[in-house]
Motif scaffolding. Structure first.
Motif, PDB file in Angstrom:
ATOM      1  N   TRP A  74       0.837  -1.210   0.000  1.00 11.11           N
ATOM      2  CA  TRP A  74       0.000   0.000   0.000  1.00 11.11           C
ATOM      3  C   TRP A  74       0.870   1.258   0.000  1.00 11.11           C
ATOM      4  N   GLY A  75       1.996   1.213   0.696  1.00 12.96           N
ATOM      5  CA  GLY A  75       2.911   2.356   0.660  1.00 12.96           C
ATOM      6  C   GLY A  75       3.385   2.642  -0.755  1.00 12.96           C
ATOM      7  N   TYR A  76       3.669   1.587  -1.500  1.00 19.54           N
ATOM      8  CA  TYR A  76       4.103   1.755  -2.892  1.00 19.54           C
ATOM      9  C   TYR A  76       2.971   2.306  -3.758  1.00 19.54           C
ATOM     10  N   HIS A  77       1.763   1.886  -3.484  1.00 22.22           N
ATOM     11  CA  HIS A  77       0.593   2.425  -4.196  1.00 22.22           C
ATOM     12  C   HIS A  77       0.551   3.948  -4.037  1.00 22.22           C
ATOM     13  N   TYR A  78       0.655   4.408  -2.789  1.00 19.83           N
ATOM     14  CA  TYR A  78       0.610   5.854  -2.536  1.00 19.83           C
ATOM     15  C   TYR A  78       1.851   6.562  -3.081  1.00 19.83           C
ATOM     16  N   TYR A  79       2.981   5.884  -3.037  1.00 21.81           N
ATOM     17  CA  TYR A  79       4.216   6.440  -3.595  1.00 21.81           C
ATOM     18  C   TYR A  79       4.044   6.720  -5.091  1.00 21.81           C
ATOM     19  N   LEU A  80       3.478   5.756  -5.816  1.00 22.81           N
ATOM     20  CA  LEU A  80       3.265   5.950  -7.259  1.00 22.81           C
ATOM     21  C   LEU A  80       2.309   7.109  -7.527  1.00 22.81           C
ATOM     22  N   LEU A  81       1.240   7.189  -6.752  1.00 23.06           N
ATOM     23  CA  LEU A  81       0.302   8.300  -6.922  1.00 23.06           C
ATOM     24  C   LEU A  81       1.009   9.637  -6.700  1.00 23.06           C
ATOM     25  N   ASP A  82       1.778   9.709  -5.627  1.00 25.25           N
ATOM     26  CA  ASP A  82       2.503  10.930  -5.306  1.00 25.25           C
ATOM     27  C   ASP A  82       3.515  11.273  -6.392  1.00 25.25           C
ATOM     28  N   LEU A  83       4.219  10.277  -6.864  1.00 24.83           N
ATOM     29  CA  LEU A  83       5.227  10.482  -7.899  1.00 24.83           C
ATOM     30  C   LEU A  83       4.604  11.036  -9.174  1.00 24.83           C
ATOM     31  N   LEU A  84       3.498  10.469  -9.584  1.00 24.70           N
ATOM     32  CA  LEU A  84       2.830  10.950 -10.799  1.00 24.70           C
ATOM     33  C   LEU A  84       2.268  12.360 -10.618  1.00 24.70           C
ATOM     34  N   GLU A  85       1.881  12.714  -9.410  1.00 23.13           N
ATOM     35  CA  GLU A  85       1.434  14.095  -9.148  1.00 23.13           C
ATOM     36  C   GLU A  85       2.606  15.075  -9.163  1.00 23.13           C
ATOM     37  N   GLN A  86       3.777  14.632  -8.725  1.00 19.82           N
ATOM     38  CA  GLN A  86       4.957  15.493  -8.700  1.00 19.82           C
ATOM     39  C   GLN A  86       5.453  15.824 -10.105  1.00 19.82           C
ATOM     40  N   TYR A  87       5.264  14.906 -11.030  1.00 23.00           N
ATOM     41  CA  TYR A  87       5.753  15.083 -12.393  1.00 23.00           C
ATOM     42  C   TYR A  87       4.584  14.975 -13.384  1.00 23.00           C
ATOM     43  N   PRO A  88       3.644  15.912 -13.326  1.00 21.71           N
ATOM     44  CA  PRO A  88       2.449  15.776 -14.164  1.00 21.71           C
ATOM     45  C   PRO A  88       2.722  15.940 -15.663  1.00 21.71           C
ATOM     46  N   ASP A  89       3.606  16.847 -16.024  1.00 17.45           N
ATOM     47  CA  ASP A  89       3.798  17.155 -17.441  1.00 17.45           C
ATOM     48  C   ASP A  89       5.197  16.856 -17.960  1.00 17.45           C
ATOM     49  N   ILE A  90       6.057  16.364 -17.094  1.00 15.60           N
ATOM     50  CA  ILE A  90       7.424  16.074 -17.528  1.00 15.60           C
ATOM     51  C   ILE A  90       7.757  14.621 -17.204  1.00 15.60           C
ATOM     52  N   SER A  91       8.779  14.130 -17.880  1.00 17.20           N
ATOM     53  CA  SER A  91       9.174  12.739 -17.621  1.00 17.20           C
ATOM     54  C   SER A  91       9.926  12.657 -16.298  1.00 17.20           C
ATOM     55  N   LEU A  92       9.960  11.480 -15.760  1.00 12.79           N
ATOM     56  CA  LEU A  92      10.617  11.257 -14.473  1.00 12.79           C
ATOM     57  C   LEU A  92      12.131  11.241 -14.645  1.00 12.79           C
ATOM     58  N   PRO A  93      12.843  11.796 -13.665  1.00 10.22           N
ATOM     59  CA  PRO A  93      14.312  11.714 -13.722  1.00 10.22           C
ATOM     60  C   PRO A  93      14.793  10.283 -13.495  1.00 10.22           C
ATOM     61  N   GLN A  94      15.989  10.009 -13.926  1.00 11.82           N
ATOM     62  CA  GLN A  94      16.577   8.664 -13.818  1.00 11.82           C
ATOM     63  C   GLN A  94      16.605   8.173 -12.374  1.00 11.82           C
ATOM     64  N   GLU A  95      16.837   9.070 -11.417  1.00 11.77           N
ATOM     65  CA  GLU A  95      16.878   8.660 -10.007  1.00 11.77           C
ATOM     66  C   GLU A  95      15.545   8.055  -9.574  1.00 11.77           C
ATOM     67  N   GLN A  96      14.452   8.599 -10.083  1.00 11.33           N
ATOM     68  CA  GLN A  96      13.131   8.077  -9.737  1.00 11.33           C
ATOM     69  C   GLN A  96      12.917   6.679 -10.308  1.00 11.33           C
ATOM     70  N   TRP A  97      13.376   6.468 -11.538  1.00 11.37           N
ATOM     71  CA  TRP A  97      13.256   5.139 -12.150  1.00 11.37           C
ATOM     72  C   TRP A  97      14.056   4.118 -11.342  1.00 11.37           C
ATOM     73  N   ILE A  98      15.231   4.514 -10.887  1.00 14.64           N
ATOM     74  CA  ILE A  98      16.064   3.627 -10.075  1.00 14.64           C
ATOM     75  C   ILE A  98      15.352   3.301  -8.770  1.00 14.64           C
ATOM     76  N   GLU A  99      14.762   4.319  -8.157  1.00 14.90           N
ATOM     77  CA  GLU A  99      14.045   4.099  -6.902  1.00 14.90           C
ATOM     78  C   GLU A  99      12.841   3.174  -7.108  1.00 14.90           C
ATOM     79  N   ILE A 100      12.107   3.370  -8.198  1.00 15.24           N
ATOM     80  CA  ILE A 100      10.963   2.504  -8.514  1.00 15.24           C
ATOM     81  C   ILE A 100      11.431   1.059  -8.631  1.00 15.24           C
ATOM     82  N   ARG A 101      12.484   0.847  -9.387  1.00 15.35           N
ATOM     83  CA  ARG A 101      13.014  -0.509  -9.584  1.00 15.35           C
ATOM     84  C   ARG A 101      13.419  -1.129  -8.259  1.00 15.35           C
TER      85      ARG A 101
END
Length: 184
Positions: free
Chosen positions: A105-132
Motif C-alpha cells: 500500500w505504501g508503494y501504491h501511494y508512492y506511485l500516486l505521489d510520484l505521478l502528481e509530482q511530475y504531471p507534465d514532464i518525464s521522471l528523472p533517472q533517479e526516480q526510475w532507479i528508486e521505482i526498480r
C-alpha cells in the motif's frame, strides 16, 4: 435408610459425576482438535490462494523492472503499470500479511505521489532507479510470504566444480556492474 441403599446412591452419584467430568474433558479435547483442524485448513487455503495470486504481481513487477533496466521506460508505461498494480491490489491485497501490506500500500501511494509530482514532464533517472529498487523489495516480500526463501530445494547443485565456479564468477562480475547502476 438402609446402608446398602445409601452406598448404592452415593456410588451412583460418584459414577455419574465422574462420567460427566470424563465426557466434558473429551468434549473439550474434541473441540480443540476440531479448532486446530479448522485453523490448519484455513492456513492451507490461504497459502494456496497466495501461491496462486502472488506470482501474478511478482511477474508484473519483474516485467516493469526489465523495462526500467533496459532504459526503455516512459511515464505512460508507469501509468499503465500503476493501473495494473492497483487492479491486483483491489483483488488480492486482502491476502497480504500486515508487514507486506504496509509495503504494497505504501508503494501504491508512492506511485500516486510520484505521478502528481511530475504531471507534465518525464521522471528523472533517479526516480526510475528508486521505482526498480522498491519493486525488488516488494518481490522479496512476496517470495518470503510463500516460503520461497525458507523451502529447502529438492537437490543442491554442485557449486564446487571448476567450470561452475568460472561461470558464476563471470555472472557475478556482470551482475555487479548492472546492480551498481541501481545502487545495489
Amino acid at each position: 435408610m438402609k446402608p446398602e441403599l445409601l452406598i448404592a446412591i452415593v456410588s451412583g452419584l460418584i459414577t455419574l459425576l465422574a462420567s460427566s467430568f470424563v465426557a466434558m474433558y473429551q468434549a473439550r479435547t474434541e473441540f480443540r482438535k476440531l479448532t486446530r483442524q479448522l485453523e490448519q485448513k484455513y492456513t492451507t487455503s490461504l497459502f494456496d490462494k497466495r501461491l496462486e495470486v502472488y506470482p501474478v504481481l511478482f511477474k508484473a513487477l519483474n516485467d516493469f523492472n526489465n523495462v526500467i533496466e533496459y532504459n526503455s521506460s516512459s511515464k505512460q508505461q508507469l501509468i499503465e503499470f500503476q493501473k495494473q498494480y492497483d487492479t491486483w491490489i483491489s483483488s488480492h491485497a486482502i491476502l497480504l500479511t500486515p508487514t507486506t501490506a504496509k509495503v504494497v500500500w505504501g508503494y501504491h501511494y508512492y506511485l500516486l505521489d510520484l505521478l502528481e509530482q511530475y504531471p507534465d514532464i518525464s521522471l528523472p533517472q533517479e526516480q526510475w532507479i528508486e521505482i526498480r529498487n522498491i519493486q525488488i523489495v516488494i518481490g522479496k516480500f512476496l517470495r518470503a510470504e510463500i516460503g520461497v526463501f525458507d523451502t529447502i530445494a529438492a537437490g543442491i547443485p554442485e557449486l564446487e566444480k571448476p567450470y561452475v565456479k568460472a561461470i558464476i564468477d563471470k555472472l557475478l562480475q556482470s551482475s555487479k556492474r548492472i546492480r551498481s547502476r541501481f545502487g545495489y
